[in-house]
Design a protein around this motif. Structure first.
Motif, PDB file in Angstrom:
ATOM      1  N   LEU A  12     -76.334  32.722  43.567  1.00  0.00           N
ATOM      2  CA  LEU A  12     -77.175  33.814  43.081  1.00  0.00           C
ATOM      3  C   LEU A  12     -76.326  35.049  42.824  1.00  0.00           C
ATOM      4  N   ASP A  13     -76.505  35.635  41.655  1.00  0.00           N
ATOM      5  CA  ASP A  13     -75.948  36.953  41.340  1.00  0.00           C
ATOM      6  C   ASP A  13     -77.146  37.841  41.018  1.00  0.00           C
ATOM      7  N   PRO A  14     -77.652  38.612  42.008  1.00  0.00           N
ATOM      8  CA  PRO A  14     -78.878  39.394  41.799  1.00  0.00           C
ATOM      9  C   PRO A  14     -78.700  40.682  41.003  1.00  0.00           C
ATOM     10  N   SER A  18     -73.760  42.787  32.818  1.00  0.00           N
ATOM     11  CA  SER A  18     -73.255  42.058  31.643  1.00  0.00           C
ATOM     12  C   SER A  18     -72.307  40.925  32.033  1.00  0.00           C
ATOM     13  N   LYS A  19     -72.298  40.562  33.304  1.00  0.00           N
ATOM     14  CA  LYS A  19     -71.513  39.424  33.817  1.00  0.00           C
ATOM     15  C   LYS A  19     -70.016  39.638  33.597  1.00  0.00           C
ATOM     16  N   LEU A  31     -77.593  31.419  39.170  1.00  0.00           N
ATOM     17  CA  LEU A  31     -78.795  32.078  38.682  1.00  0.00           C
ATOM     18  C   LEU A  31     -78.440  33.552  38.509  1.00  0.00           C
ATOM     19  N   PHE A  32     -78.349  33.988  37.267  1.00  0.00           N
ATOM     20  CA  PHE A  32     -78.000  35.367  36.939  1.00  0.00           C
ATOM     21  C   PHE A  32     -79.280  36.202  36.882  1.00  0.00           C
ATOM     22  N   CYS A  33     -79.337  37.271  37.678  1.00  0.00           N
ATOM     23  CA  CYS A  33     -80.518  38.123  37.753  1.00  0.00           C
ATOM     24  C   CYS A  33     -80.114  39.591  37.608  1.00  0.00           C
ATOM     25  N   VAL A  71     -74.092  33.960  47.548  1.00  0.00           N
ATOM     26  CA  VAL A  71     -74.708  35.123  46.913  1.00  0.00           C
ATOM     27  C   VAL A  71     -73.583  36.108  46.607  1.00  0.00           C
ATOM     28  N   ILE A  72     -73.559  36.607  45.392  1.00  0.00           N
ATOM     29  CA  ILE A  72     -72.573  37.605  44.987  1.00  0.00           C
ATOM     30  C   ILE A  72     -73.329  38.894  44.710  1.00  0.00           C
TER      31      ILE A  72
END
Length: 162
Positions: A12-14, A18-19, A31-33, A71-72
Motif C-alpha cells: 500500500l502507498d496511501p 505522482s509516484k 495499491l496506489f492511493c 506500507v510505504i
C-alpha cells in the motif's frame, strides 16, 4: 465501507502523489492511493499527474485491519507553500493540524499493516524536523538514515512484530 484487496495487491502507498520514486508506476502488487486525483502543468512546462488507483484520505483508510505486508508512507511534508504553488501541487501540503493528521495517518498505516509486516516512512525535513515528526508516532523506527548527506530526505523502517 471497507474495501477488500485483490490477492495481488500486497503493498500500500496511501500518499502516492505522482509516484515519483517508484520504478514501476503500474506495479500490480501495489495499491496506489491519494486524496488527490488531478493533472497540472508546472511552471517549467512539465506535466504532473496524480492518478491513484483509489482516492482515499490517509487519516481514515477504508481497508480492513492487517491487510498489507508492506506500507510505504510518504505524506506531504510542507506546511509553508502557496496553495497553488508548484511545490504544493507536486508534494501536497499539510494543514494547521499537521501533528494530529500525521499521527492519525501513521496509526492508520500501522492498523492496515499485517503482523510481520514492514512500514517504510519517507520524510523531507525541509520545514519540520524529524524529531518533531517521530514525536507524533505511536511506534519507533527500527532503522533509518539519521543524517542524510546534502539533502533532508529521511527513510525509516518500522517493523510490526508477529
Amino acid at each position: 465501507m471497507v474495501l477488500t484487496m485483490n490477492d495481488c495487491e500486497q503493498v500500500l502507498d496511501p500518499c502516492c502523489g505522482s509516484k515519483m520514486f517508484w520504478f514501476d508506476k503500474d506495479n500490480p502488487d501495489v495499491l496506489f492511493c491519494d486524496i488527490r486525483d488531478e493533472k497540472h502543468v508546472l511552471c517549467d512546462g512539465r506535466r504532473l499527474e496524480i492518478k491513484p488507483d483509489v482516492q482515499i484520505d490517509f487519516r481514515n483508510m477504508p481497508f480492513a485491519d492487517n491487510s498489507f505486508y508492506l506500507v510505504i508512507f510518504d505524506p506531504p511534508h510542507l506546511i509553508q507553500a502557496g496553495n497553488k504553488s508548484w511545490l504544493a501541487k507536486k508534494y501536497g501540503k499539510l494543514g494547521e493540524d499537521w501533528k494530529e493528521d500525521l499521527a492519525a495517518g501513521f496509526d492508520e498505516c500501522w492498523r492496515v499493516l499485517r503482523p510481520g509486516g514492514t512500514l517504510i516512512f519517507k520524510w523531507s525535513a525541509v520545514q519540520i524536523k524529524v524529531k518533531d515528526i517521530l514525536a507524533c508516532f505511536s511506534q519507533k523506527p527500527l532503522v533509518g538514515q539519521k543524517k542524510p548527506r546534502n539533502h533532508k530526505t529521511h527513510w525509516m523502517v518500522f517493523y510490526k512484530g508477529v
